[in-house]
Write an enzyme that holds these catalytic residues in place. Structure first.
Site, PDB file in Angstrom:
ATOM      1  N   PHE A 149     -16.545  33.481 -21.851  1.00  0.00           N
ATOM      2  CA  PHE A 149     -16.594  34.786 -22.499  1.00  0.00           C
ATOM      3  C   PHE A 149     -17.469  34.800 -23.736  1.00  0.00           C
ATOM      4  CE2 PHE A 149     -13.323  32.935 -25.254  1.00  0.00           C
ATOM      5  CZ  PHE A 149     -13.702  33.445 -26.491  1.00  0.00           C
ATOM      6  N   LYS A 173     -20.869  33.991 -11.727  1.00  0.00           N
ATOM      7  CA  LYS A 173     -19.500  34.488 -11.927  1.00  0.00           C
ATOM      8  C   LYS A 173     -19.270  34.512 -13.432  1.00  0.00           C
ATOM      9  CE  LYS A 173     -15.584  33.770 -12.692  1.00  0.00           C
ATOM     10  NZ  LYS A 173     -14.911  34.407 -13.857  1.00  0.00           N
ATOM     11  N   CYS A 281     -19.226  27.229 -29.122  1.00  0.00           N
ATOM     12  CA  CYS A 281     -19.015  25.811 -28.793  1.00  0.00           C
ATOM     13  C   CYS A 281     -19.758  24.909 -29.762  1.00  0.00           C
ATOM     14  CB  CYS A 281     -19.470  25.527 -27.374  1.00  0.00           C
ATOM     15  SG  CYS A 281     -21.218  25.802 -27.182  1.00  0.00           S
ATOM     16  N   GLU A 381      -9.192  21.884 -29.643  1.00  0.00           N
ATOM     17  CA  GLU A 381     -10.208  22.905 -29.886  1.00  0.00           C
ATOM     18  C   GLU A 381      -9.468  24.216 -30.179  1.00  0.00           C
ATOM     19  OE1 GLU A 381     -12.495  24.441 -26.513  1.00  0.00           O
ATOM     20  OE2 GLU A 381     -14.216  24.651 -27.840  1.00  0.00           O
TER      21      GLU A 381
HETATM   22  P1  NAD Z   1     -12.500  29.277 -19.730  1.00  0.00           P
HETATM   23  O1  NAD Z   1     -12.505  27.846 -19.345  1.00  0.00           O
HETATM   24  O2  NAD Z   1     -11.195  29.965 -19.866  1.00  0.00           O
HETATM   25  O3  NAD Z   1     -13.332  30.151 -18.659  1.00  0.00           O
HETATM   26  C1  NAD Z   1     -14.629  29.770 -18.258  1.00  0.00           C
HETATM   27  C2  NAD Z   1     -14.882  30.335 -16.857  1.00  0.00           C
HETATM   28  O4  NAD Z   1     -13.961  29.727 -15.949  1.00  0.00           O
HETATM   29  C3  NAD Z   1     -14.671  31.839 -16.766  1.00  0.00           C
HETATM   30  O5  NAD Z   1     -15.661  32.388 -15.924  1.00  0.00           O
HETATM   31  C4  NAD Z   1     -13.282  31.962 -16.153  1.00  0.00           C
HETATM   32  O6  NAD Z   1     -13.115  33.131 -15.386  1.00  0.00           O
HETATM   33  C5  NAD Z   1     -13.188  30.726 -15.279  1.00  0.00           C
HETATM   34  N1  NAD Z   1     -11.804  30.238 -15.140  1.00  0.00           N
HETATM   35  C6  NAD Z   1     -10.787  30.412 -16.016  1.00  0.00           C
HETATM   36  N2  NAD Z   1      -9.669  29.802 -15.552  1.00  0.00           N
HETATM   37  C7  NAD Z   1      -9.999  29.233 -14.373  1.00  0.00           C
HETATM   38  C8  NAD Z   1      -9.284  28.452 -13.411  1.00  0.00           C
HETATM   39  N3  NAD Z   1      -7.997  28.148 -13.591  1.00  0.00           N
HETATM   40  N4  NAD Z   1      -9.938  28.020 -12.332  1.00  0.00           N
HETATM   41  C9  NAD Z   1     -11.233  28.316 -12.133  1.00  0.00           C
HETATM   42  N5  NAD Z   1     -11.973  29.048 -13.014  1.00  0.00           N
HETATM   43  C10 NAD Z   1     -11.371  29.493 -14.118  1.00  0.00           C
HETATM   44  O7  NAD Z   1     -13.365  29.400 -21.065  1.00  0.00           O
HETATM   45  P2  NAD Z   1     -13.538  30.664 -21.998  1.00  0.00           P
HETATM   46  O8  NAD Z   1     -12.264  30.880 -22.745  1.00  0.00           O
HETATM   47  O9  NAD Z   1     -14.119  31.794 -21.249  1.00  0.00           O
HETATM   48  O10 NAD Z   1     -14.679  30.149 -22.989  1.00  0.00           O
HETATM   49  C11 NAD Z   1     -14.414  29.373 -24.140  1.00  0.00           C
HETATM   50  C12 NAD Z   1     -14.571  27.906 -23.836  1.00  0.00           C
HETATM   51  O11 NAD Z   1     -15.904  27.634 -23.376  1.00  0.00           O
HETATM   52  C13 NAD Z   1     -14.384  27.036 -25.072  1.00  0.00           C
HETATM   53  O12 NAD Z   1     -13.644  25.902 -24.708  1.00  0.00           O
HETATM   54  C14 NAD Z   1     -15.807  26.653 -25.455  1.00  0.00           C
HETATM   55  O13 NAD Z   1     -15.933  25.451 -26.175  1.00  0.00           O
HETATM   56  C15 NAD Z   1     -16.429  26.530 -24.111  1.00  0.00           C
HETATM   57  N6  NAD Z   1     -17.881  26.630 -24.207  1.00  0.00           N
HETATM   58  C16 NAD Z   1     -18.584  25.480 -24.100  1.00  0.00           C
HETATM   59  C17 NAD Z   1     -19.954  25.509 -24.224  1.00  0.00           C
HETATM   60  C18 NAD Z   1     -20.767  24.246 -24.116  1.00  0.00           C
HETATM   61  O14 NAD Z   1     -21.960  24.346 -24.108  1.00  0.00           O
HETATM   62  N7  NAD Z   1     -20.164  23.078 -24.008  1.00  0.00           N
HETATM   63  C19 NAD Z   1     -20.613  26.727 -24.447  1.00  0.00           C
HETATM   64  C20 NAD Z   1     -19.848  27.892 -24.539  1.00  0.00           C
HETATM   65  C21 NAD Z   1     -18.478  27.829 -24.412  1.00  0.00           C
END
Ligand code: NAD
Length: 495
Positions: A149, A173, A281, A381
């Site tokens: 997000f 997605k 991140c 985190e």
């Molecule tokens: P999230 O893991 O909740 O969701 C990421 C994606 O996975 C979304 O598209 C979501 O719909 C999907 N998803 C959620 N639950 C799932 C499940 N059980 N099974 C399969 N898919 C699932 O992450 P978020 O809250 O959207 O984003 C924040 C996180 O992303 C933080 O941990 C942040 O550090 C990380 N992030 C990392 C980087 C990087 O470059 N390392 C960059 C941006 C964000």
């Protein structure tokens, strides 16, 4: 109420829409639209569309691909404010920050226009008499991109410009929390002349992700999100025989040596800790202060925090709300925990004055001193505007602390001692390092990614590693018969 649908084969489609999710404006706390969650049939439509157009896109000339990506760059650049407004409405970050996100994504689009140079193979003439060897880089097929997000435009743009440039087709997605940016991008790609089906958007949740991870037509997965989901995506995708890069969470430290300019450090800590409400991140979450400077630094940071304006990102302010009420409450619960665990809350964001609707998901900038490294507030985190301070006695103690952490996304050192900085870059076990730069996000022609629980897989995003991830290499050994060849020889050619 409007429902955000999918974008499949060049068209907006509502999908089966049996399950819907609410999309909020986090600054007002109101549901502004809904999003359709894909069922398996919707996922298959998107994947099949991408698969059907793949042979034609793979065979589209490099010149034509370059022209289309260039045209997309021009449209995006001319209309980036529109995309920024969509991001701010659904994510909450300030308009300036949203525009910054689009600009960083645009840089990857610009990098991808250089596809011809990055897809060159190599050629060795006369490796044996009359024999030449050469390599060519070919695309993989359908690529699934799953994004978080916090950067609804930039993170997809880390991947799809390079994937498409390399001749692959894409099913994106996006996060169900801010789904509209992806649709806007898909429409602009079509306007730029991208053939239908090359870039598709599938809205939804775990069901859509699982279909991308297991459908045999999908050859590679680029994922960005939290560490537990990244680990799951990596394990499931690789078990299904796919190439996977899964970027996970982060907890980034800033090591401050006593010789650093503490005013520069305090400015940087504020910008990197509270920009985008800490939902980055590459945000700095922990300031590691090498004594005796901690008291002085905390006082400078606190003074600056007093001037920060929290409010609706569409108005003039420094920091917006958090993404959902649940997330806001979770971050606030870490501040409660800090008090229980014996840390000192120096600036408390739980009762912040806000320039905006009182129903928004607000939490103000928070500064916590003497955070015990055994506490969850140090280890987890948090992903909010919470800056922790840990005091250490020496450079070495600071490096050991950072290297002991689970995450290894980004880190920074602040010092005027070149030798210390050089030692830091050599010893630290983190993928992206800043030297007097608090958020060291690599430019598009370098690659983005961390170590340890911040990246599963061995290939980072964009730059040369991006082209490497989205291509497979063929090596060809070639001989054209001429009269000098012939005769029987069962051994290896010797010359
Ligand atoms: P999230 O893991 O909740 O969701 C990421 C994606 O996975 C979304 O598209 C979501 O719909 C999907 N998803 C959620 N639950 C799932 C499940 N059980 N099974 C399969 N898919 C699932 O992450 P978020 O809250 O959207 O984003 C924040 C996180 O992303 C933080 O941990 C942040 O550090 C990380 N992030 C990392 C980087 C990087 O470059 N390392 C960059 C941006 C964000």
């Amino acid at each position: 109420m409007q429902t955000v649908g999918h974008y499949i084969n060049g068209k907006l489609v509502p999908g089966s829409a049996r399950r819907l999710g609410d999309v909020y404006n986090p600054a007002t706390g109101k549901v502004i639209r809904q999003v359709s969650f894909a069922e398996t049939t919707d996922a298959n439509s998107a994947i099949n569309a991408a698969n059907e157009v793949f042979p034609a896109w793979r065979d589209t000339s490099l010149a034509k691909r370059t022209q289309i990506i260039f045209a997309f760059r021009e449209i995006l650049n001319a209309r980036k404010e529109e995309l920024a407004a969509i991001i701010t409405e659904e994510h909450g970050k300030t308009l300036a920050d949203a525009l910054g996100e689009v600009t960083r994504g645009l840089e990857v689009v610009e990098f991808a226009t250089g596809l011809a140079g990055n897809l060159k193979g190599s050629y060795s003439e006369q490796v044996s008499t009359g024999i030449d060897v050469y390599s060519i880089k070919q695309p993989l097929g359908v690529v699934g991109i799953i994004s978080p997000f916090n950067f609804p435009a930039m993170v997809p743009m880390w991947f799809f410009p390079v994937a498409i440039a390399a001749g692959n087709t894409v099913v994106l997605k996006p996060s169900e929390k801010d789904p509209s940016a992806a649709i806007w991008i898909a429409e602009r790609l079509t306007e730029a002349g991208l053939p239908d089906g090359v870039f598709n958007v599938l809205q939804g949740d775990k069901l859509a992700v699982d279909e991308l991870l297991t459908n045999p037509l999908v050859k590679a997965i680029s994922f960005v999100g939290s560490t537990p989901i990244a680990r799951y995506v990596y394990q499931t995708g690789t078990a299904a025989g796919k190439r996977v890069q899964a970027l996970g969470g982060a907890k980034n430290h800033m090591l401050v040596l006593p010789d650093a300019d503490l005013d520069l450090v305090a400015d940087s800590a504020i910008n990197a800790g509270f920009g985008s409400a800490g939902e980055r991140c590459m945000a700095i979450s922990v300031v590691v202060a090498v004594e005796p400077i901690a008291d002085d630094l905390i006082s400078k940071i606190s003074q600056r925090m007093a001037g920060l304006v929290v409010g609706d990102g569409r108005l003039a302010c420094d920091m917006g709300p958090l993404i959902t009420r649940e997330h806001r409450d979770k971050v606030a619960s870490y501040i409660d925990l800090a008090e229980t665990d014996g840390a000192e809350v120096v600036v408390d964001g739980r009762s912040v004055a806000v320039e905006g609707d009182s129903n928004g998901f607000w939490l103000g900038p928070t500064l916590i001193d003497n955070v015990p490294t055994s506490s969850k507030i140090y280890r987890d985190e948090i992903f909010g505007p919470v800056l922790s301070v840990v005091r250490v006695k020496s450079f070495s103690e600071g490096v050991e602390l950072i290297n002991a952490a689970d995450f290894g996304n980004g880190t920074a050192i602040f010092t005027n001692d070149g030798g210390a900085a050089r030692r830091f870059q050599n010893e630290i076990q983190v993928g992206m390092i800043g030297i007097n730069v608090p958020i060291p996000v690599p430019v598009s022609y370098y690659s983005f990614g961390g170590f340890k629980s911040s990246l599963f897989g061995d290939t980072k995003a964009h730059g040369m590693q991006g082209f490497h991830f989205y291509t497979q290499e063929k090596t060809i050994t070639s001989r054209w018969l001429d009269p000098s060849h012939g005769g029987i020889n069962l051994g290896f050619p010797q010359n």
